[in-house]
Scaffold this active site. Structure first.
Site, short mmCIF file in Angstrom:
data_model
loop_
_atom_site.label_atom_id
_atom_site.label_comp_id
_atom_site.label_asym_id
_atom_site.label_seq_id
_atom_site.Cartn_x
_atom_site.Cartn_y
_atom_site.Cartn_z
N GLN A 106 6.87 0.95 -28.15
CA GLN A 106 6.47 1.57 -26.88
C GLN A 106 7.49 2.11 -26.15
O GLN A 106 8.51 1.35 -25.84
CB GLN A 106 5.58 0.86 -25.88
CG GLN A 106 5.07 1.87 -24.86
CD GLN A 106 4.03 1.24 -23.72
OE1 GLN A 106 4.35 0.15 -23.33
NE2 GLN A 106 3.00 1.63 -23.68
N TYR A 176 3.57 6.18 -14.77
CA TYR A 176 4.93 6.26 -15.12
C TYR A 176 5.54 7.61 -14.95
O TYR A 176 4.63 8.38 -14.73
CB TYR A 176 5.07 5.38 -16.45
CG TYR A 176 5.23 4.04 -16.29
CD1 TYR A 176 4.48 3.12 -15.74
CD2 TYR A 176 5.87 3.19 -17.40
CE1 TYR A 176 4.23 1.97 -15.54
CE2 TYR A 176 5.97 1.96 -17.34
CZ TYR A 176 5.01 1.24 -16.48
OH TYR A 176 5.15 -0.23 -16.35
N ARG A 352 -5.64 -7.82 -23.76
CA ARG A 352 -5.92 -9.22 -23.55
C ARG A 352 -6.79 -9.99 -24.23
O ARG A 352 -6.19 -11.26 -24.28
CB ARG A 352 -6.90 -9.26 -21.98
CG ARG A 352 -5.72 -8.36 -20.75
CD ARG A 352 -6.88 -8.08 -19.60
NE ARG A 352 -7.68 -6.99 -20.14
CZ ARG A 352 -8.68 -6.51 -19.39
NH1 ARG A 352 -8.83 -6.96 -18.08
NH2 ARG A 352 -9.29 -5.51 -19.70
#
Ligand SMILES: Cc1cc2nc3c(=O)[nH]c(=O)nc-3n(C[C@H](O)[C@H](O)[C@H](O)COP(=O)(O)O)c2cc1C
Ligand code: SF4
Length: 405
Positions: A106, A176, A352
């Site tokens: 990423q 971001y 998760r």
């Protein structure tokens, strides 16, 4: 587009094509910042973190957040492209490949989410906006900064290819930097990068095209794009539909991964579930801890969790483009996976659920009634500075007292 009635539904455990790479199955480990790069050093711990997902059966694992630029790190304990990694990224990609999985990097720029105090460099934004972690105001990007950051993304893509990554995931989400440019709330520019959606999307499109022009199909490119910042006046799904269409027209992505939320203004909106404010405040230095006491309850709002919670929004993007897509958010069992596969998504991404059980893909393959043990308490979020982990994984049940001995 949504699949036409009667179109065969791919099995999640069948191989899936992503650009020029074929994944052994369609389960992708979503980026979850690892906190295993002290001073930006790639460690054996980071390598083992990803090898474990590969052993656990994912088709591809994603190394989280390798910053494009030094000031784009969320803090100084993060790798940025251009640093010497001492061959460790190649060691990482080799370790994942040896277990039969593919590996993505990423890449992105944290914008106002960057900790300027830790980086000892100003954080950057589309405009001057508060950057809470470094207790500073961002510097508004000049055109020269924009040109340099576009070039930094290309350098990141080249670096990832040279280190043996199969794919890059370009981060256009979570407020971001690129997502800040997309946001009508955070982008107050008066030039050709601000105002209309076309202008706010210019930076994103330049990055996408520049990577494709340089890399061709040497590396698969996925784009993680917000569809809803979860902030009044922020970027919203109808704008995301148009940006997705433009990215498709530009030919810059091999797949889209849709996401939601704002690490800057509304972090729990990303995840849904509990807001572990006390645990999070405990990880912060004293002044931020105090600030969190005051603004924390407003910023760390809880949102009800449901399985496949991004499905309804992501389906609107699915309807609008032909590009392959990954469904992310609350993918925890066969019903949520099958919902994605049956609605034209080509892959599922899990965060998760895999932090909780890295071998969940193997477990699901062996038993399709199996469900993730993650309870979306979100306490893993508070571990990102000390080695991200599921706090429940460390829990060892007490040994029951033996009677009669
Ligand atoms: C501990 C933790 C760290 C995360 N770090 C990142 C990150 O570095 N980059 C990113 O895009 N998303 C990050 N995320 C968000 C996940 O990629 C994903 O979008 C989110 O967890 C929702 O997916 P899930 O319901 O499968 O967990 C993080 C999530 C967690 C729990
Ligand atoms: S700490 Fe564990 S159980 Fe809680 S949300 Fe994170 S992965 Fe799930």
């Amino acid at each position: 587009m949504l699949p036409a009635p009667g179109t065969p539904v791919p099995d999640v455990f069948s191989p899936g094509k992503l650009g020029n790479v074929t994944l052994r199955n369609r389960i992708v480990k979503a980026a979850t910042f690892e906190g295993r790069c002290p001073g930006g050093r790639i460690t054996d711990e980071l390598i083992e973190f990803h090898a474990e997902y590969a052993r656990g059966g994912v088709g591809m694992t994603t190394v989280a957040y390798l910053a494009t630029s030094p000031e784009g790190r969320t803090d100084r304990h993060q790798y940025h492209w251009g640093m010497d990694d001492g061959g460790m990224l190649r060691k990482l990609t080799d370790a994942v490949h040896a277990e039969g999985a593919a590996v993505a990097a990423q890449v992105g720029h944290a914008g106002a989410v960057a900790n300027a105090a830790s980086n000892k460099m100003s954080a950057m934004g589309p405009s001057r906006i508060p950057a809470p972690t470094g207790m500073a105001i961002t510097k508004a990007c000049t055109e020269a900064d924009i040109d340099r950051i576009v070039a930094d993304h290309v350098r990141a893509a080249r670096g990832a290819h040279e280190a043996g990554f199969d794919a890059i995931e370009v981060h256009f989400g979570h407020n971001y930097l690129v997502s800040e440019f997309l946001s009508p709330k955070l982008n107050r520019r008066k030039d050709s990068y601000g105002g209309s959606l076309e202008n706010r999307a210019r930076f994103a499109r330049r990055i996408g095209r520049a990577i494709r022009d340089e890399m061709g199909d040497k590396i698969a490119v996925t784009i993680k794009l917000n569809m809803d910042d979860g902030v009044p006046g922020g970027f919203w799904v109808d704008e995301a539909v148009q940006v997705a269409r433009w990215l498709e027209q530009d030919g810059s992505a091999d797949a889209l991964v849709m996401t939601v939320g704002s690490s800057l203004l509304n972090p729990i909106y990303l995840f849904k579930g509990d807001a572990p404010l006390a645990e999070f405040a405990a990880t912060q230095p004293a002044p931020i801890k105090l600030g969190m006491k005051i603004v924390g309850p407003k910023m760390f709002k809880e949102y009800p969790y449901s399985d496949a919670y991004m499905f309804d929004d992501a389906r609107q993007i699915r309807e609008a483009v032909d590009l392959p897509m990954m469904l992310l958010g609350g993918i925890v069992d066969r019903p949520s996976i099958d919902k994605a596969m049956g609605s034209g998504f080509d892959f599922v991404a899990m965060g998760r659920a895999l932090l909780r059980e890295p071998d969940l893909p193997l477990k699901l393959q062996a038993d399709d009634r199996r469900r993730s043990l993650c309870n979306h308490c979100n306490r893993c979020m508070a571990t990102i500075y000390s080695g991200s982990r599921c706090v429940l994984r460390e829990y060892v049940p007490p040994i029951p007292a033996r009677s009669g001995s």
